[in-house]
Write a protein that holds these residues in place. Structure first.
Motif, PDB file in Angstrom:
ATOM      1  N   LEU A   1       0.586  -1.035   0.249  1.00 13.55           N
ATOM      2  CA  LEU A   1       0.242   0.013   0.255  1.00 13.55           C
ATOM      3  C   LEU A   1       0.480   1.105  -0.175  1.00 13.55           C
ATOM      4  N   PHE A   2       1.661   0.718   1.093  1.00 16.10           N
ATOM      5  CA  PHE A   2       2.793   2.435   1.427  1.00 16.10           C
ATOM      6  C   PHE A   2       3.697   2.331  -0.199  1.00 16.10           C
ATOM      7  N   SER A   3       4.166   1.666  -1.183  1.00 16.58           N
ATOM      8  CA  SER A   3       4.873   0.980  -1.936  1.00 16.58           C
ATOM      9  C   SER A   3       3.823   2.394  -3.416  1.00 16.58           C
ATOM     10  N   ILE A   4       2.270   1.458  -2.819  1.00 18.42           N
ATOM     11  CA  ILE A   4       1.827   2.729  -3.668  1.00 18.42           C
ATOM     12  C   ILE A   4       1.786   4.389  -3.581  1.00 18.42           C
ATOM     13  N   PHE A   5       1.587   4.450  -2.756  1.00 19.15           N
ATOM     14  CA  PHE A   5       1.235   5.930  -1.903  1.00 19.15           C
ATOM     15  C   PHE A   5       2.373   6.296  -1.985  1.00 19.15           C
ATOM     16  N   ILE A   6       3.153   6.475  -1.710  1.00 16.37           N
ATOM     17  CA  ILE A   6       4.246   6.728  -1.806  1.00 16.37           C
ATOM     18  C   ILE A   6       4.397   7.615  -3.170  1.00 16.37           C
ATOM     19  N   PRO A   7       4.962   7.401  -4.407  1.00 14.34           N
ATOM     20  CA  PRO A   7       4.459   7.460  -6.126  1.00 14.34           C
ATOM     21  C   PRO A   7       3.691   8.099  -5.894  1.00 14.34           C
ATOM     22  N   LEU A   8       2.276   7.750  -6.053  1.00 14.07           N
ATOM     23  CA  LEU A   8       1.317   8.377  -6.631  1.00 14.07           C
ATOM     24  C   LEU A   8       1.385   9.937  -5.387  1.00 14.07           C
ATOM     25  N   VAL A   9       2.172  10.317  -4.500  1.00 15.16           N
ATOM     26  CA  VAL A   9       1.939  11.331  -3.850  1.00 15.16           C
ATOM     27  C   VAL A   9       3.074  12.767  -4.269  1.00 15.16           C
ATOM     28  N   PHE A  10       4.412  11.878  -4.814  1.00 15.29           N
ATOM     29  CA  PHE A  10       5.259  12.891  -5.239  1.00 15.29           C
ATOM     30  C   PHE A  10       4.537  13.026  -6.666  1.00 15.29           C
ATOM     31  N   ALA A  11       3.473  12.064  -7.620  1.00 13.24           N
ATOM     32  CA  ALA A  11       3.535  12.496  -9.057  1.00 13.24           C
ATOM     33  C   ALA A  11       2.752  13.197  -8.554  1.00 13.24           C
ATOM     34  N   LEU A  12       1.592  13.498  -7.648  1.00 10.82           N
ATOM     35  CA  LEU A  12      -0.002  14.571  -7.561  1.00 10.82           C
ATOM     36  C   LEU A  12       1.836  16.096  -7.132  1.00 10.82           C
ATOM     37  N   ASP A  13       2.745  15.513  -6.347  1.00 10.03           N
ATOM     38  CA  ASP A  13       3.849  17.089  -6.312  1.00 10.03           C
ATOM     39  C   ASP A  13       3.890  17.780  -7.836  1.00 10.03           C
ATOM     40  N   VAL A  14       4.258  16.913  -8.460  1.00 12.72           N
ATOM     41  CA  VAL A  14       4.399  17.054  -9.866  1.00 12.72           C
ATOM     42  C   VAL A  14       3.679  17.724 -10.325  1.00 12.72           C
ATOM     43  N   VAL A  15       2.368  17.494 -10.686  1.00 17.80           N
ATOM     44  CA  VAL A  15       1.076  17.692 -11.480  1.00 17.80           C
ATOM     45  C   VAL A  15       1.080  18.790 -10.914  1.00 17.80           C
ATOM     46  N   VAL A  16       1.022  19.492  -9.054  1.00 10.65           N
ATOM     47  CA  VAL A  16       0.744  21.032  -8.339  1.00 10.65           C
ATOM     48  C   VAL A  16       1.904  21.461  -9.316  1.00 10.65           C
ATOM     49  N   MET A  17       3.756  20.807  -8.991  1.00 15.11           N
ATOM     50  CA  MET A  17       4.285  22.372  -9.718  1.00 15.11           C
ATOM     51  C   MET A  17       4.114  22.331 -11.200  1.00 15.11           C
ATOM     52  N   SER A  18       3.514  21.257 -12.146  1.00 17.30           N
ATOM     53  CA  SER A  18       3.385  22.141 -13.041  1.00 17.30           C
ATOM     54  C   SER A  18       1.658  22.663 -13.050  1.00 17.30           C
ATOM     55  N   SER A  19       0.839  22.832 -11.788  1.00 15.73           N
ATOM     56  CA  SER A  19       0.118  23.350 -12.396  1.00 15.73           C
ATOM     57  C   SER A  19      -0.253  24.917 -11.498  1.00 15.73           C
ATOM     58  N   LEU A  20       0.396  24.913 -10.840  1.00 15.58           N
ATOM     59  CA  LEU A  20       1.121  26.434  -9.735  1.00 15.58           C
ATOM     60  C   LEU A  20       2.726  27.178 -10.266  1.00 15.58           C
ATOM     61  N   ASN A  21       2.669  26.549 -11.710  1.00 15.97           N
ATOM     62  CA  ASN A  21       4.140  26.696 -11.873  1.00 15.97           C
ATOM     63  C   ASN A  21       5.422  26.781 -10.920  1.00 15.97           C
ATOM     64  N   LEU A  22       5.525  25.752 -10.077  1.00 16.17           N
ATOM     65  CA  LEU A  22       6.284  26.179  -8.813  1.00 16.17           C
ATOM     66  C   LEU A  22       7.629  25.473  -9.669  1.00 16.17           C
ATOM     67  N   GLN A  23       8.902  26.214  -9.394  1.00 14.91           N
ATOM     68  CA  GLN A  23      10.060  26.064 -10.126  1.00 14.91           C
ATOM     69  C   GLN A  23      11.452  26.330  -9.280  1.00 14.91           C
ATOM     70  N   GLY A  24      12.402  25.902  -9.587  1.00 11.41           N
ATOM     71  CA  GLY A  24      13.149  25.817  -8.503  1.00 11.41           C
ATOM     72  C   GLY A  24      13.080  25.645  -6.846  1.00 11.41           C
ATOM     73  N   GLY A  25      13.275  26.715  -6.046  1.00  6.91           N
ATOM     74  CA  GLY A  25      13.390  26.185  -4.355  1.00  6.91           C
ATOM     75  C   GLY A  25      11.760  26.142  -3.926  1.00  6.91           C
ATOM     76  N   ASP A  26      11.052  26.981  -4.493  1.00  3.58           N
ATOM     77  CA  ASP A  26       9.324  26.975  -4.055  1.00  3.58           C
ATOM     78  C   ASP A  26       9.217  25.002  -5.231  1.00  3.58           C
ATOM     79  N   ALA A  27       9.712  24.223  -6.041  1.00  4.52           N
ATOM     80  CA  ALA A  27       9.685  23.393  -6.237  1.00  4.52           C
ATOM     81  C   ALA A  27      10.206  22.301  -4.709  1.00  4.52           C
ATOM     82  N   THR A  28      11.124  22.452  -4.748  1.00  7.27           N
ATOM     83  CA  THR A  28      11.973  21.728  -3.828  1.00  7.27           C
ATOM     84  C   THR A  28      11.201  22.356  -2.325  1.00  7.27           C
ATOM     85  N   ALA A  29      11.037  23.074  -1.914  1.00  6.38           N
ATOM     86  CA  ALA A  29      10.157  23.520  -0.739  1.00  6.38           C
ATOM     87  C   ALA A  29       8.673  21.894  -0.894  1.00  6.38           C
TER      88      ALA A  29
END
Length: 466
Positions: free
Chosen positions: A246-274
């Protein structure tokens, strides 16, 4: 065109060569860096007490500049330790183990994925994502941690950042300084970025294969400390098989969601790292509480302490040398004071302008000079701080020879970012080095020959494109 070079500039140049020499000889650079800081400070201030204080102030400045990187690496390492201790890591990487079966596949897969992610979000968050998931896979198939760090470095901080085709931060700075449309600089940079990337990564891969075959490069080469130790059988029993899946699926999904959020909110560099760092803390706390239950509160702190110990252990050797090189740019006025020569734009920029002002102006010399000026401005470890100067110098040279403004601008940008953005300057390449648990100075030495060959070939190609 610039400022006359003073004793400050020459002391800085002498210590640059001393530091590079010590690194090549595999000797520690801390003493040399501190002596450089002291001599520059006493030359500028004439005060012994102020010069001694400047050493401490320079360390504070360096730590402040590096702190976001130290934090995110420490947190990622702490999270990785939890994943390893609970056995989630093994379940998570099993699908990749079926795809990546050889060191060559590991090198190219990690490199290309790193490049693609870095185009959209810049390399620091990409390093955190890639290291957490693919580093264990690569090591298991025989690619040493040093090889993984090289792949992430060359493809991310090298190819992706030097072209910066998507975010366009670098070409915007250089094109503005050169008085050109940003699209023109990007178009001119495409063949140069491609040549530089291809030559450098292929050369690095050749050396990796050769040294692996001869036994010169092993899984232990360059290791400073292993971020995650092998878990005990008792630790692996903390979670059931279903919970691990369950966690092995959950963790990549959460990071994939981060990528979606970074793309939609235009987060780059330090903001994306945070965002990546905050997500990692959330995952660390969740897994610790689920797996350790009553002991979770105390062990969450223990894991974070382990991460911070690792982060500062890796950065400890780098802070003195970073403190010295920060004197070459904006750090000077904050460490020593407003004591630069009149009309100076920083020691590093002054050196670049001085070099550009004394060379004869032909296509060939212009290309070589732009590469050298770009490399010099990258020595402060930013890659971005001096690229406006590169654009200005390119404009002057192209006016004199009557052609090649965009090509020269792109060439200087590539040299500055490959050197300072994170492939040769030790504290700039620390994200990849720390995530992989390797010595940043050893990584810089491994990168030196491929990057130098790449810059030479790219400069020659640029001569024909001007």
């Amino acid at each position: 065109m610039g400022v006359d070079l003073t004793a400050l500039h020459w002391i800085y140049v002498i210590f640059i060569f001393l530091i590079i020499g010590f690194m090549v000889m595999r000797r520690d650079t801390t003493l040399v860096s501190i002596m450089g800081i002291f001599l520059i400070a006493i030359t500028a201030t004439g005060s012994l007490s102020a010069s001694i204080s400047s050493i401490f102030t320079s360390f504070i400045f360096a730590i402040t500049e590096l702190l976001p990187t130290i934090l995110v690496i420490s947190i990622i390492v702490a999270m990785s330790k939890v994943l390893t201790d609970t056995g989630i890591n093994d379940v998570m990487i099993s699908p990749f183990s079926k795809l990546i079966r050889t060191p060559a596949l590991a090198y190219w897969t990690i490199g290309i994925l790193m490049m693609v992610i870095s185009w959209f979000f810049w390399p620091s968050p990409a390093v955190a994502l890639m290291g957490a998931v693919l580093l264990p896979v690569a090591i298991r198939v025989g690619l040493p941690a040093l090889g993984v760090a090289m792949a992430m470095n060359l493809f991310g901080h090298g190819i992706a950042l030097s072209g910066d085709f998507i975010i366009q931060g670098a070409p915007k700075l250089t094109s503005d300084a050169a008085g050109l449309p940003v699209s023109e600089v990007i178009s001119a940079s495409i063949p140069l970025v491609f040549i530089m990337g291809l030559v450098t990564t292929l050369t690095a891969f050749y050396f990796l294969k050769r040294d692996l075959k001869s036994g010169k490069l092993t899984n232990e080469t360059g290791l400073t400390t292993t971020p995650t130790a092998e878990p005990s059988p008792q630790q692996l029993m903390l979670l059931s098989s279903n919970q691990k899946r369950l966690f092995s699926i959950f963790i990549p999904l959460v990071f994939a969601l981060d990528v979606v959020v970074m793309s939609s909110l235009n987060l780059q560099g330090g903001d994306a790292t945070a965002l990546i760092g905050g997500t990692s803390i959330f995952i660390l706390l969740l897994i610790t509480m689920v797996s350790h239950r009553n002991k979770g509160l105390e062990l969450a702190t223990s894991y974070l302490i382990d991460g911070f110990q690792f982060g500062f252990k890796v950065f400890g050797a780098v802070i003195p040398i970073a403190a010295f090189f920060y004197l070459g740019d904006a750090g000077f006025t904050k460490i020593v004071g407003e004591l630069l020569p009149k009309n100076s734009h920083g020691i590093v920029n002054d050196l670049g302008v001085a070099l550009a002002s004394v060379v004869p102006l032909t296509k060939e010399v212009s290309a070589v000079t732009l590469t050298i000026v770009g490399a010099i401005t990258g020595l402060d470890g930013s890659g971005f701080s001096g690229i406006s100067l590169v654009g200005s110098v390119a404009q002057i040279f192209s006016t004199a020879i009557g052609a090649g403004a965009a090509t020269l601008t792109a060439l200087g940008q590539i040299a500055a970012i490959w050197v300072g953005g994170g492939t040769l300057v030790p504290w700039a390449l620390i994200p990849a080095a720390a995530i992989c648990g390797v010595d940043p100075f050893e990584l810089a030495r491994r990168n030196l020959t491929p990057v130098t060959i790449g810059l030479v070939v790219t400069t020659i190609v640029a001569m024909f494109l001007i």
